[in-house]
Write a protein that holds these residues in place. Structure first.
Motif, mmCIF file in Angstrom:
data_model
loop_
_atom_site.group_PDB
_atom_site.id
_atom_site.type_symbol
_atom_site.label_atom_id
_atom_site.label_comp_id
_atom_site.label_asym_id
_atom_site.label_seq_id
_atom_site.Cartn_x
_atom_site.Cartn_y
_atom_site.Cartn_z
ATOM 1 N N THR A 10 109.720 -2.123 16.715
ATOM 2 C CA THR A 10 110.201 -1.187 17.736
ATOM 3 C C THR A 10 109.171 -0.104 18.032
ATOM 4 O OG1 THR A 10 111.250 0.392 16.214
ATOM 5 C CG2 THR A 10 112.532 -1.550 16.861
ATOM 6 N N MET A 11 109.235 0.393 19.249
ATOM 7 C CA MET A 11 108.302 1.426 19.681
ATOM 8 C C MET A 11 108.600 2.788 19.062
ATOM 9 S SD MET A 11 105.936 0.113 21.505
ATOM 10 C CE MET A 11 106.057 -1.247 20.330
ATOM 11 N N THR A 12 109.676 2.866 18.280
ATOM 12 C CA THR A 12 109.971 4.110 17.569
ATOM 13 C C THR A 12 109.161 4.219 16.278
ATOM 14 O OG1 THR A 12 111.850 3.003 16.509
ATOM 15 C CG2 THR A 12 112.304 4.296 18.494
ATOM 16 N N VAL A 13 108.502 3.134 15.899
ATOM 17 C CA VAL A 13 107.656 3.141 14.700
ATOM 18 C C VAL A 13 106.298 3.764 15.043
ATOM 19 C CG1 VAL A 13 106.502 1.712 12.965
ATOM 20 C CG2 VAL A 13 108.764 1.067 13.802
ATOM 21 N N ILE A 14 105.786 4.595 14.169
ATOM 22 C CA ILE A 14 104.469 5.195 14.366
ATOM 23 C C ILE A 14 103.412 4.098 14.452
ATOM 24 C CG2 ILE A 14 102.715 6.706 13.354
ATOM 25 C CD1 ILE A 14 105.002 8.251 12.009
ATOM 26 N N ASP A 15 102.548 4.187 15.455
ATOM 27 C CA ASP A 15 101.478 3.198 15.653
ATOM 28 C C ASP A 15 102.022 1.785 15.852
ATOM 29 O OD1 ASP A 15 99.467 5.160 15.323
ATOM 30 O OD2 ASP A 15 99.543 4.938 13.144
ATOM 31 N N ALA A 16 103.171 1.679 16.530
ATOM 32 C CA ALA A 16 103.830 0.382 16.716
ATOM 33 C C ALA A 16 102.931 -0.641 17.401
ATOM 34 C CB ALA A 16 105.119 0.566 17.513
ATOM 35 N N VAL A 17 102.208 -0.211 18.425
ATOM 36 C CA VAL A 17 101.338 -1.146 19.144
ATOM 37 C C VAL A 17 100.234 -1.662 18.227
ATOM 38 C CG1 VAL A 17 99.730 -1.413 21.071
ATOM 39 C CG2 VAL A 17 101.848 -0.115 21.394
ATOM 40 N N ASP A 18 99.702 -0.776 17.383
ATOM 41 C CA ASP A 18 98.674 -1.189 16.422
ATOM 42 C C ASP A 18 99.237 -2.187 15.407
ATOM 43 O OD1 ASP A 18 96.759 0.393 17.583
ATOM 44 O OD2 ASP A 18 97.069 2.087 16.232
ATOM 45 N N ILE A 19 100.495 -1.970 14.992
ATOM 46 C CA ILE A 19 101.130 -2.889 14.044
ATOM 47 C C ILE A 19 101.277 -4.268 14.690
ATOM 48 C CG2 ILE A 19 103.255 -3.415 12.786
ATOM 49 C CD1 ILE A 19 103.652 -0.415 12.407
ATOM 50 N N ILE A 20 101.704 -4.287 15.950
ATOM 51 C CA ILE A 20 101.852 -5.556 16.668
ATOM 52 C C ILE A 20 100.508 -6.279 16.751
ATOM 53 C CG2 ILE A 20 102.294 -6.575 18.945
ATOM 54 C CD1 ILE A 20 104.494 -4.430 19.279
ATOM 55 N N LYS A 21 99.470 -5.514 17.061
ATOM 56 C CA LYS A 21 98.138 -6.107 17.169
ATOM 57 C C LYS A 21 97.682 -6.677 15.830
ATOM 58 C CE LYS A 21 93.490 -5.121 18.905
ATOM 59 N NZ LYS A 21 92.610 -4.088 19.543
ATOM 60 N N GLU A 22 97.907 -5.920 14.753
ATOM 61 C CA GLU A 22 97.482 -6.362 13.427
ATOM 62 C C GLU A 22 98.270 -7.601 12.983
ATOM 63 O OE1 GLU A 22 97.314 -4.567 8.871
ATOM 64 O OE2 GLU A 22 97.002 -3.240 10.585
ATOM 65 N N LEU A 23 99.583 -7.572 13.173
ATOM 66 C CA LEU A 23 100.417 -8.706 12.776
ATOM 67 C C LEU A 23 100.089 -9.953 13.594
ATOM 68 C CD1 LEU A 23 103.878 -6.959 12.335
ATOM 69 C CD2 LEU A 23 102.402 -7.824 10.523
ATOM 70 N N SER A 24 99.798 -9.755 14.861
ATOM 71 C CA SER A 24 99.457 -10.885 15.724
ATOM 72 C C SER A 24 98.190 -11.580 15.242
ATOM 73 C CB SER A 24 99.275 -10.406 17.170
ATOM 74 O OG SER A 24 100.493 -9.898 17.690
ATOM 75 N N GLN A 25 97.270 -10.797 14.693
ATOM 76 C CA GLN A 25 96.051 -11.377 14.143
ATOM 77 C C GLN A 25 96.320 -12.073 12.811
ATOM 78 O OE1 GLN A 25 92.823 -11.635 15.376
ATOM 79 N NE2 GLN A 25 93.869 -11.033 17.265
ATOM 80 N N VAL A 26 97.133 -11.435 11.976
ATOM 81 C CA VAL A 26 97.442 -11.995 10.654
ATOM 82 C C VAL A 26 98.132 -13.352 10.784
ATOM 83 C CG1 VAL A 26 98.845 -11.702 8.576
ATOM 84 C CG2 VAL A 26 97.557 -9.765 9.489
ATOM 85 N N TYR A 27 99.044 -13.454 11.762
ATOM 86 C CA TYR A 27 99.840 -14.667 11.894
ATOM 87 C C TYR A 27 99.445 -15.525 13.094
ATOM 88 C CZ TYR A 27 102.871 -12.386 8.477
ATOM 89 O OH TYR A 27 103.363 -11.771 7.346
ATOM 90 N N LYS A 28 98.236 -15.356 13.573
ATOM 91 C CA LYS A 28 97.804 -16.083 14.766
ATOM 92 C C LYS A 28 97.782 -17.597 14.570
ATOM 93 C CE LYS A 28 92.829 -15.581 13.811
ATOM 94 N NZ LYS A 28 91.528 -15.080 14.346
ATOM 95 N N ASP A 29 97.621 -18.041 13.329
ATOM 96 C CA ASP A 29 97.577 -19.480 13.059
ATOM 97 C C ASP A 29 98.905 -20.019 12.539
ATOM 98 O OD1 ASP A 29 94.859 -19.682 13.784
ATOM 99 O OD2 ASP A 29 94.248 -18.950 11.808
ATOM 100 N N ASP A 30 99.909 -19.158 12.485
ATOM 101 C CA ASP A 30 101.235 -19.559 12.016
ATOM 102 C C ASP A 30 102.171 -19.634 13.211
ATOM 103 O OD1 ASP A 30 103.721 -19.890 10.854
ATOM 104 O OD2 ASP A 30 103.311 -18.529 9.181
ATOM 105 N N ASP A 31 102.427 -20.838 13.699
ATOM 106 C CA ASP A 31 103.233 -21.015 14.902
ATOM 107 C C ASP A 31 104.701 -20.659 14.709
ATOM 108 O OD1 ASP A 31 101.042 -21.870 16.352
ATOM 109 O OD2 ASP A 31 101.376 -23.991 15.927
ATOM 110 N N ASP A 32 105.131 -20.584 13.453
ATOM 111 C CA ASP A 32 106.534 -20.276 13.194
ATOM 112 C C ASP A 32 106.847 -18.792 13.370
ATOM 113 O OD1 ASP A 32 107.224 -22.896 12.602
ATOM 114 O OD2 ASP A 32 106.641 -22.688 10.502
ATOM 115 N N VAL A 33 105.843 -17.944 13.205
ATOM 116 C CA VAL A 33 106.045 -16.500 13.299
ATOM 117 C C VAL A 33 105.876 -16.031 14.743
ATOM 118 C CG1 VAL A 33 105.205 -14.232 12.572
ATOM 119 C CG2 VAL A 33 105.284 -16.125 10.934
ATOM 120 N N VAL A 34 106.873 -15.293 15.228
ATOM 121 C CA VAL A 34 106.830 -14.795 16.606
ATOM 122 C C VAL A 34 106.974 -13.279 16.578
ATOM 123 C CG1 VAL A 34 107.782 -14.983 18.920
ATOM 124 C CG2 VAL A 34 107.924 -16.943 17.358
ATOM 125 N N ILE A 35 105.918 -12.586 16.931
ATOM 126 C CA ILE A 35 105.904 -11.119 16.932
ATOM 127 C C ILE A 35 106.276 -10.601 18.312
ATOM 128 C CG2 ILE A 35 104.543 -9.049 16.464
ATOM 129 C CD1 ILE A 35 104.833 -10.882 14.050
#
Length: 215
Positions: A45-70
């Protein structure tokens, strides 16, 4: 990931983990704990501090895992939606119905789940092209509202969020919800640093949805 594939993964999962945290570090720990419990549809959620950065980081971490949807939640406007999409969000969730946000997401072929409270909201969201409608806050209605919505709108796909917990998740699914969104009930263990509790709770949600769908 194509739009239709993302929608299918959300529906197949049946549970969207709504991630709210007091810091970026806590947010990532919650995500890890929820994923260990078997929930792969993660809404930061956008109420989390640095939410966009978290999304970016998680998207990179799980970029090769098709089961995870951020995805991104509590998105109030198209500007925020675009920032989240650029960061890697595969879907957008809003607490209310904002036509411009839906139009932007449609432009980039990203699923969007707008919040609705009335049949009028639901019809407008469907006309704008939203495939899943977020019934919010679910606690204001209860599971019976799904059947009420589906009376005049059997073509609608509804996902309650707010007030969904282990005591009523089966009722929501049996009432016709294609999925549920759950936040504080799922992640309450994080408040005391008990991330194993978050994992166990996630497992219980997965089992509850599976059980409800088998009946």
């Amino acid at each position: 990931m194509k739009r239709i594939e993302t929608i299918k993964k959300i529906v197949d999962s049946g549970v969207v983990a709504v991630i709210r945290a007091e810091s970026k570090e806590q947010g990532i720990k919650i995500v890890d704990a929820v994923k260990k419990g078997g929930i792969n549809i993660l809404e930061v959620t956008m109420t989390v501090i640095d939410a966009v950065d978290i999304i970016k980081e998680l998207s990179q971490v799980y970029k090769d895992d098709d089961d995870v949807v951020i995805g991104a939640g509590t998105v109030l406007d198209p500007e925020t939606a675009r920032a989240c999409i650029l960061a890697g969000a595969k879907y957008i969730v809003s607490p209310s119905l904002n036509p411009d946000t839906i139009k932007l997401c449609n432009r980039y072929r990203v699923p969007v789940m707008p919040g609705i409270m009335t049949v009028r909201d639901a019809i407008e969201a469907l006309e704008l092209g939203a495939e899943i409608l977020k019934v919010f806050p679910g606690s204001a209605f209860g599971p019976s509202i799904i059947k009420d919505f589906k009376g005049p709108l059997p073509q609608g796909n509804f996902m309650p969020t707010g007030g969904v917990d282990l005591n009523n998740v089966e009722e929501w699914i049996k009432a016709g919800a294609v999925a549920v969104g759950t936040g504080s009930s799922l992640t309450k263990g994080a408040k005391t640093g008990d991330y194993e509790l978050v994992t166990r709770t996630a497992q219980q949600f997965v089992e509850a949805v599976k059980k409800a769908r088998q009946k």
